[in-house]
Design an enzyme around this catalytic site. Structure first.
Site, PDB file in Angstrom:
ATOM      1  N   HIS A 105     -10.978  -5.416 -25.725  1.00  0.00           N
ATOM      2  CA  HIS A 105     -10.859  -4.996 -27.127  1.00  0.00           C
ATOM      3  C   HIS A 105      -9.718  -5.704 -27.822  1.00  0.00           C
ATOM      4  CE1 HIS A 105     -13.126  -0.976 -26.251  1.00  0.00           C
ATOM      5  NE2 HIS A 105     -13.915  -2.021 -26.277  1.00  0.00           N
ATOM      6  N   CYS A 113      -6.736 -15.638 -37.210  1.00  0.00           N
ATOM      7  CA  CYS A 113      -7.041 -15.993 -38.612  1.00  0.00           C
ATOM      8  C   CYS A 113      -8.526 -15.747 -38.852  1.00  0.00           C
ATOM      9  CB  CYS A 113      -6.721 -17.464 -38.876  1.00  0.00           C
ATOM     10  SG  CYS A 113      -7.193 -17.971 -40.551  1.00  0.00           S
ATOM     11  N   CYS A 135      -4.214 -22.938 -40.779  1.00  0.00           N
ATOM     12  CA  CYS A 135      -4.903 -23.387 -42.009  1.00  0.00           C
ATOM     13  C   CYS A 135      -4.188 -22.939 -43.276  1.00  0.00           C
ATOM     14  CB  CYS A 135      -6.342 -22.862 -42.019  1.00  0.00           C
ATOM     15  SG  CYS A 135      -6.500 -21.102 -42.377  1.00  0.00           S
ATOM     16  N   GLY A 171      -8.929   6.795 -16.919  1.00  0.00           N
ATOM     17  CA  GLY A 171      -8.406   7.197 -18.223  1.00  0.00           C
ATOM     18  C   GLY A 171      -9.273   6.803 -19.396  1.00  0.00           C
ATOM     19  N   LEU A 198      -8.167  12.635 -16.304  1.00  0.00           N
ATOM     20  CA  LEU A 198      -7.509  13.947 -16.416  1.00  0.00           C
ATOM     21  C   LEU A 198      -8.528  15.073 -16.508  1.00  0.00           C
ATOM     22  CD1 LEU A 198      -4.702  15.244 -16.720  1.00  0.00           C
ATOM     23  CD2 LEU A 198      -4.962  15.042 -19.201  1.00  0.00           C
TER      24      LEU A 198
HETATM   25  N1  APR Z   1      -4.264  10.603 -17.044  1.00  0.00           N
HETATM   26  C1  APR Z   1      -5.576  10.307 -16.904  1.00  0.00           C
HETATM   27  N2  APR Z   1      -6.496  10.440 -17.901  1.00  0.00           N
HETATM   28  C2  APR Z   1      -6.040  10.879 -19.083  1.00  0.00           C
HETATM   29  C3  APR Z   1      -4.687  11.213 -19.304  1.00  0.00           C
HETATM   30  C4  APR Z   1      -3.782  11.061 -18.223  1.00  0.00           C
HETATM   31  N3  APR Z   1      -2.480  11.361 -18.337  1.00  0.00           N
HETATM   32  N4  APR Z   1      -4.562  11.644 -20.599  1.00  0.00           N
HETATM   33  C5  APR Z   1      -5.795  11.562 -21.153  1.00  0.00           C
HETATM   34  N5  APR Z   1      -6.694  11.124 -20.243  1.00  0.00           N
HETATM   35  C6  APR Z   1      -8.123  10.873 -20.437  1.00  0.00           C
HETATM   36  C7  APR Z   1      -8.809  11.829 -21.374  1.00  0.00           C
HETATM   37  O1  APR Z   1      -9.282  12.965 -20.651  1.00  0.00           O
HETATM   38  C8  APR Z   1      -9.965  10.978 -21.906  1.00  0.00           C
HETATM   39  O2  APR Z   1     -11.102  11.093 -21.057  1.00  0.00           O
HETATM   40  O3  APR Z   1      -8.237   9.606 -21.037  1.00  0.00           O
HETATM   41  C9  APR Z   1      -9.419   9.553 -21.830  1.00  0.00           C
HETATM   42  C10 APR Z   1      -9.086   8.977 -23.184  1.00  0.00           C
HETATM   43  O4  APR Z   1     -10.279   8.846 -23.915  1.00  0.00           O
HETATM   44  P1  APR Z   1     -10.250   8.145 -25.362  1.00  0.00           P
HETATM   45  O5  APR Z   1      -9.128   8.725 -26.156  1.00  0.00           O
HETATM   46  O6  APR Z   1     -11.649   8.192 -25.870  1.00  0.00           O
HETATM   47  O7  APR Z   1      -9.842   6.635 -25.047  1.00  0.00           O
HETATM   48  P2  APR Z   1     -10.770   5.468 -24.505  1.00  0.00           P
HETATM   49  O8  APR Z   1     -11.802   5.997 -23.571  1.00  0.00           O
HETATM   50  O9  APR Z   1      -9.846   4.416 -23.997  1.00  0.00           O
HETATM   51  O10 APR Z   1     -11.493   4.927 -25.838  1.00  0.00           O
HETATM   52  C11 APR Z   1     -12.318   3.781 -25.684  1.00  0.00           C
HETATM   53  O11 APR Z   1     -12.662   3.717 -28.056  1.00  0.00           O
HETATM   54  O12 APR Z   1     -11.842   3.929 -30.177  1.00  0.00           O
HETATM   55  C12 APR Z   1     -12.185   3.010 -29.225  1.00  0.00           C
HETATM   56  O13 APR Z   1     -11.309   0.853 -29.045  1.00  0.00           O
HETATM   57  C13 APR Z   1     -10.996   2.194 -28.797  1.00  0.00           C
HETATM   58  O14 APR Z   1     -10.568   1.250 -26.624  1.00  0.00           O
HETATM   59  C14 APR Z   1     -10.892   2.448 -27.306  1.00  0.00           C
HETATM   60  C15 APR Z   1     -12.267   2.966 -26.937  1.00  0.00           C
END
Ligand code: APR
Length: 229
Positions: A105, A113, A135, A171, A198
């Site tokens: 991402h 640019c 540019c 995560g 988590l």
């Molecule tokens: N340890 C492990 N897991 C955790 C912790 C922790 N301390 N804290 C939160 N989590 C988990 C949450 O339970 C959740 O399942 O991490 C996850 C975070 O989910 P999102 O907030 O949706 O993040 P992500 O999955 O990375 O999002 C994917 O969505 O918006 C786009 O581009 C953005 O890269 C991002 C993509």
């Protein structure tokens, strides 16, 4: 366990103080995705988008890797087989811990640019009037993949998923494709799959193994098991 592919999401950086997107009070509760994470939003209000990423860039610059980032760097150093780290995160904490990662991402440290496609290291603060160093056009943007844009390294990631023995997701809520579909690609390729999170995610049912808890605790234990195995 031969070749390992690991996908990380915002949850691995949560204990380093960087907010996740979809947890209570997360980034998407504070900002509208269509305003700050789409090409249309950038065209509509580039200042708002630069301000959003300037704030995240400043916060990421102050953050330090946690034990989960360190454990993955250790796994890349000590595991006999290949360890490919793919991250959805745009912070630099995997690299700060000594790991190498494919940023599908993009990265807060990158600038792009929108006219000539030139890339350079982003200044801490970016503004719409900044001229492109190549540019000269005032068309600079964060080198971040927004919704509706093609993530980076997809062909390379597909090849790794087809040839891995173990796939782990750490995560991530499993709500955003194509990353959310990686577990199925790895499963079709015959890999064992494990989710370290988590809480249960949208994709939990697709994994063969689950380890539940904060990444800074469960990831080092998982890496110990792998290296002892
Ligand atoms: N340890 C492990 N897991 C955790 C912790 C922790 N301390 N804290 C939160 N989590 C988990 C949450 O339970 C959740 O399942 O991490 C996850 C975070 O989910 P999102 O907030 O949706 O993040 P992500 O999955 O990375 O999002 C994917 O969505 O918006 C786009 O581009 C953005 O890269 C991002 C993509």
């Amino acid at each position: 366990m031969g070749k390992i592919v690991i996908l990380t999401g915002a949850g691995i950086s949560a204990e380093s103080g960087l907010g996740t997107f979809r947890d209570e009070g997360g980034l998407w509760a504070q900002h509208r995705i269509e305003d700050v994470a789409t090409p249309e939003g950038f065209a509509r209000n580039p200042t708002l988008v630069h301000d959003f990423y300037n704030a995240r860039r400043a916060q990421a610059a102050e953050a330090t890797p946690n034990a989960a980032h360190a454990a993955l760097a250790r796994l890349q150093r000590e595991h006999a087989g290949e360890v490919i780290l793919v991250t959805q995160n745009v912070d630099g904490l995997h690299e700060a811990a000594g790991a190498t990662a494919l940023h599908m991402h993009g990265a807060l440290e990158g600038a792009l640019c929108a006219v000539c496609g030139s890339r350079w290291t982003a200044p801490l603060v970016m503004a719409p009037a900044d001229p492109c160093p190549t540019c000269g056009r005032a068309a600079t943007r964060p080198d971040i993949v927004w919704f509706g844009e093609m993530p980076y390294y997809m062909d390379e990631i597909a090849e790794h998923l087809e040839s891995c023995d173990l796939f782990a997701a750490i995560g991530t809520s499993g709500q955003v494709y194509p990353a959310a579909g990686f577990v199925q690609e790895a499963t079709y390729a015959g890999a064992h799959t494990v989710e370290l999170n988590l809480a249960d995610s949208d994709g939990s049912r697709l994994f063969a193994e689950h380890r539940v808890g904060p990444a800074s605790r469960i990831v080092p234990l998982w890496v110990e098991d792998l290296l002892a195995g």
